[in-house]
Design an enzyme around this catalytic site. Structure first.
Site: not given
Ligand code: GLN
Length: 471
Positions: A79, A154, A178
């Protein structure tokens, strides 16, 4: 044999049997990426030359019959918020478009030492803020199972890369879901380790009290292999825990295992196909001899609200460093203040700006007690909710996400709806617990994930329990 169709376990065997070389393996994957990633957009950077060079080196080690490293020839996607020395790290943001990582994240160091080859860096929601990978400054990633749908987020690029057989495994980061939610949307395995189990050194910070790096893999077996390499104490991250805490579990059967089913996670509004598949998975464990017990996590309903105060607050402070001077994009040559304002104005996307504004407000004098401090108190109560539940059960099963992969642009106009994609994954993080998403079937040809939540540092146990479903 299709060389891009192997698991980590199978690659090891194939190399020992001399069925292929690491160079052949690497070339096959790079060719596939070059041909097929146009439609998916999983990768932001390909490390082709470095990967081929490393592949040749490893082939030499194998030929010389020196001790072959454990993960020789295993191909990874990383990532793009995790630093790989000498390689671009954008975090999905225009503000870091040309930023080259000056050092390796600890997990990268550990993996490379074992012979892992990094094929490239993967797409994500800008600074990991999002649940669909549509907040990337470099265009959305598409779900390999259905190109009209999101891969989740994400870590959407990482999940899509694994699901599409572009690599053997990927690294993601999980702050509120994410790793697990994209794994669920793409039909693969994703582990969010206990907070402190994996070093965060070299991870571009979003919410420091929640962020964890974890593996995204084709199988549960592979998940264990990668987790065992990246876990453990690191002097460079004071929140990483001592190795003694991360011992293996000796669970050999699920007979007698008490599985908690929280009522609050099986409610109206959840996709019917998801509910059916998760219930079927629970039945399978029951047939294997596990005891199913209904439990309550009454504070779950506050988790998303609490998360979306804590996340923006910490994000607003973490992102203060992108000022147009120290890193990346620098705009304007007027006064210093203009450099800050113009660089941040041009460099950050809408969701990042929204969270910086919310977070700055929640931390400001006069509002701090009402928002940030209060959210921290609620967080403690949510943690206690889980502790109470875990006094009666060994593990907790829930759906990973309330729906299968949704359509591209379905939720982009409504941030609140997008935030609800985290409804089952965020509470776990507020409590600091480990959770794994494992595929439990498909509804309308879309994958669904079962989430298995464990007690602190029982990462190995939930991996082993997930393995029973895989088998
Ligand atoms: N969807 C969640 C957010 O927008 C989780 C994001 C994540 O785990 N980085 O914060």
């Amino acid at each position: 044999m299709d060389l891009t169709d192997l698991t980590i376990k199978q690659v090891g065997q194939g190399l020992r049997d001399k069925n292929f070389s690491v160079l052949e393996l690497t070339k096959a994957h790079l060719e596939k990426i070059k041909k097929e990633d146009k439609d998916i957009n999983a990768f932001l950077t390909l490390c082709e030359d470095k990967a081929l060079e490393k592949a040749k080196e490893i082939d030499k080690i194998i030929a010389s019959k020196k001790k072959i490293p454990l993960l020789a020839g295993i191909l990874a996607a990383v990532k793009d918020n995790i630093l790989v020395k000498g390689t671009r790290a954008t975090a999905g943001s225009k503000i870091l478009k040309n930023y080259i990582a000056p050092y390796n994240a600890t997990c990268i160091k550990k993996l490379e030492k074992q012979g892992v080859i990094i094929l490239g860096k993967t797409n994500l929601d800008e600074f990991a803020m999002g649940a669909s990978t549509e907040n990337s400054a470099f265009g959305p990633t598409k779900n390999p199972k259905d190109l009209t749908r999101v891969p989740g987020g994400s870590s959407g690029g990482s999940a899509a890369a694994v699901a599409k057989n572009f690599c053997h495994f990927a690294l993601g980061s999980d702050t509120g879901g994410s790793i697990r939610q994209p794994a669920s949307f793409c039909g693969i395995v994703g582990l969010s380790p206990t907070y402190g189990a994996v070093s965060r050194y070299g991870l571009i910070a979003l919410t420091s009290s929640l962020d964890q790096i974890g593996p995204i893999t084709k199988t549960v077996e592979d998940c264990k292999i990668i987790f065992d390499i990246i876990k453990g104490r690191d002097e460079m991250d004071s929140t990483s825990v001592n190795d003694e805490l991360l011992v293996d579990s000796d669970i050999e059967t699920v007979k007698g295992l008490v599985i908690g089913i929280p009522k609050e996670y099986f409610i109206e509004g959840i996709d019917k196909g998801v509910l059916d598949l998760v219930k079927q998975a629970i039945n399978k464990y029951e047939k294997l001899g596990a005891k199913i017990k209904e439990i309550h996590l009454p504070l779950t309903k506050y988790a998303v609200a609490c998360y979306y105060i804590i996340n923006p607050s910490e994000a607003s402070t973490n992102l203060a460093r992108y000022d147009g001077i120290k890193y990346g994009l620098s705009q304007s040559n007027k006064e210093l203040l203009d450099v800050y304002l113009d660089s941040r104005g041009a460099g950050f996307g809408d969701e990042v700006k929204r969270r910086i504004i919310i977070g700055t407000f929640a931390l400001s004098s006069g509002y701090y007690e009402a928002y940030y401090l209060r959210a921290q108190k609620v967080r403690q109560l949510i943690k206690k909710d889980f502790e109470k539940a875990f006094s009666e059960v060994d593990v907790i099963f829930t759906p990973t996400a309330p729906t299968p992969a949704f359509k591209l642009e379905e939720k982009t106009e409504n941030p609140l709806e997008m935030y609800l994609a985290d409804i089952f994954t965020a509470p776990v993080k507020l409590a600091g617990l480990p959770a794994i998403s494992v595929p439990c079937g498909e509804t309308n040809n879309l994958p669904v994930g079962l989430q298995i939540i464990g007690k602190s540092f029982k990462d190995d146990k939930i991996i082993k329990i997930a393995r029973f479903l895989e088998k």
